[in-house]
Write an enzyme that holds these catalytic residues in place. Structure first.
Site, PDB file in Angstrom:
ATOM      1  N   GLU A  43       0.873  -1.176   0.000  1.00 17.37           N
ATOM      2  CA  GLU A  43       0.000   0.000   0.000  1.00 17.37           C
ATOM      3  C   GLU A  43       0.904   1.218   0.000  1.00 17.37           C
ATOM      4  OE1 GLU A  43      -2.863   0.243   3.263  1.00 17.37           O
ATOM      5  OE2 GLU A  43      -2.693   2.424   3.202  1.00 17.37           O
ATOM      6  N   ARG A  47       0.569  10.122   1.092  1.00 22.04           N
ATOM      7  CA  ARG A  47       0.984  11.098   2.109  1.00 22.04           C
ATOM      8  C   ARG A  47       2.168  11.948   1.679  1.00 22.04           C
ATOM      9  NH1 ARG A  47       0.802   6.996   7.274  1.00 22.04           N
ATOM     10  NH2 ARG A  47      -1.104   5.967   6.608  1.00 22.04           N
ATOM     11  N   THR A  71      -4.275   6.045   1.936  1.00 21.91           N
ATOM     12  CA  THR A  71      -4.622   7.417   2.326  1.00 21.91           C
ATOM     13  C   THR A  71      -5.413   8.123   1.216  1.00 21.91           C
ATOM     14  OG1 THR A  71      -2.430   7.373   3.408  1.00 21.91           O
ATOM     15  CG2 THR A  71      -3.736   9.335   3.709  1.00 21.91           C
ATOM     16  N   LYS A 131     -11.083  -1.991   6.436  1.00 24.17           N
ATOM     17  CA  LYS A 131      -9.824  -1.869   7.175  1.00 24.17           C
ATOM     18  C   LYS A 131     -10.199  -1.393   8.572  1.00 24.17           C
ATOM     19  CE  LYS A 131      -5.839   1.219   6.984  1.00 24.17           C
ATOM     20  NZ  LYS A 131      -4.787   1.551   6.018  1.00 24.17           N
TER      21      LYS A 131
HETATM   22  O1  LIG Z   1      -0.122   5.632   9.788  1.00 26.86           O
HETATM   23  C1  LIG Z   1      -0.269   4.501  10.154  1.00 26.86           C
HETATM   24  C2  LIG Z   1      -0.054   3.383   9.251  1.00 26.86           C
HETATM   25  O2  LIG Z   1      -1.038   3.415   8.304  1.00 26.86           O
HETATM   26  C3  LIG Z   1      -0.049   2.058   9.895  1.00 26.86           C
HETATM   27  O3  LIG Z   1       0.132   2.112  11.245  1.00 26.86           O
HETATM   28  P1  LIG Z   1       1.455   1.540  11.921  1.00 26.86           P
HETATM   29  O4  LIG Z   1       2.565   2.491  11.549  1.00 26.86           O
HETATM   30  O5  LIG Z   1       1.132   1.557  13.379  1.00 26.86           O
HETATM   31  O6  LIG Z   1       1.715   0.174  11.385  1.00 26.86           O
HETATM   32  C1  LIG Z   2      -4.093   4.508   7.572  1.00 29.91           C
HETATM   33  C2  LIG Z   2      -3.769   4.055   6.253  1.00 29.91           C
HETATM   34  O1  LIG Z   2      -3.155   3.031   6.107  1.00 29.91           O
HETATM   35  C3  LIG Z   2      -4.105   4.906   5.158  1.00 29.91           C
HETATM   36  O2  LIG Z   2      -3.684   6.035   5.261  1.00 29.91           O
HETATM   37  O3  LIG Z   2      -4.784   4.524   4.205  1.00 29.91           O
END
Ligand SMILES: O=C[C@H](O)COP(=O)(O)O
Ligand SMILES: CC(=O)C(=O)O
Length: 212
Positions: A43, A47, A71, A131
């Protein structure tokens, strides 16, 4: 239609690393390193400014990798990642406008939810692969176990707070089809281009799944 395509895409996906990349070349090398360690899906989040282009480049250069856009938060981003050719999209949360845009675009998608009400609303909009985010902060294993009986048709990809020590417990729940997170990519290794270390960390994840 999209949900059948998504189920097929996810058939062999158990781990979804959440990646934040600074340029497309780094993205390709990172995805290659993960793939060498047995991780076949990624994924790449929107960001960073490089996210969108990186999605298109990885999709083009690494056809063996399942490429998700992360995101994805609004209609404009839904259109952009569809144009980039991603296999599916992922969001941290769900809004009515976002779910509507996804359905209009017919983009396979995993919307983020944090509560049973949000899960039911997403299901009403046609989404059954969800999710759970941020998974450990909103109840983690306990929440997933509690909602399995009342919401049996829904599957979850818990993300947020998972790590090498706890991810198998999540993955083994009957209502979890895959797990997500950033734990397997160490940012110092990524910044240094230490691809072997990233492959080794990915291999640790795939070995742990294989050995249980
Ligand atoms: O921003 C968070 C990510 O999407 C996933 O979380 P993580 O860094 O705790 O694995
Ligand atoms: C939280 C995550 O994984 C996303 O930003 O899609």
């Amino acid at each position: 239609m999209s949900s059948i395509a998504l189920a097929k895409t996810l058939q062999n996906v158990q781990v979804l690393p959440v990646l934040t990349v600074t340029n497309p070349d780094q993205a390709v090398q990172l995805c290659q390193a993960l793939y060498k360690g047995g991780i076949n899906a990624v994924e790449i989040t929107l960001r960073t400014a490089a996210g969108l282009e990186s999605l298109a480049v990885v999709k083009r250069e690494l056809p063996e990798v399942v490429v998700a856009a992360g995101t994805v938060c609004n209609a404009e981003q839904v259109a952009a990642v569809k144009e980039a050719g991603v296999d599916f999209g992922v969001s941290p949360a769900s809004t009515p406008a976002l779910l509507h845009a996804i359905n209009e675009a017919e983009l396979p998608f995993i919307p983020g939810v944090a509560t049973p009400s949000e899960a039911m609303y997403a299901a009403e909009c046609g989404f059954n692969h969800l999710k759970l985010f941020p998974a450990t902060a909103v109840g983690g294993l306990k929440l997933l176990k509690s909602i399995a009986a009342p919401l049996p048709e829904l599957g979850f990809c818990p993300t947020g707070g998972l790590n090498q020590d706890n991810f198998l417990e999540f993955l083994n729940l009957p209502n979890v089809y895959c797990v997500g997170g950033s734990w397997m990519v160490n940012s110092a290794d990524l910044n240094a281009g230490n691809w072997q270390a990233i492959t080794d960390a990915a291999q640790k994840v795939t070995d742990a799944i294989a050995q249980q």
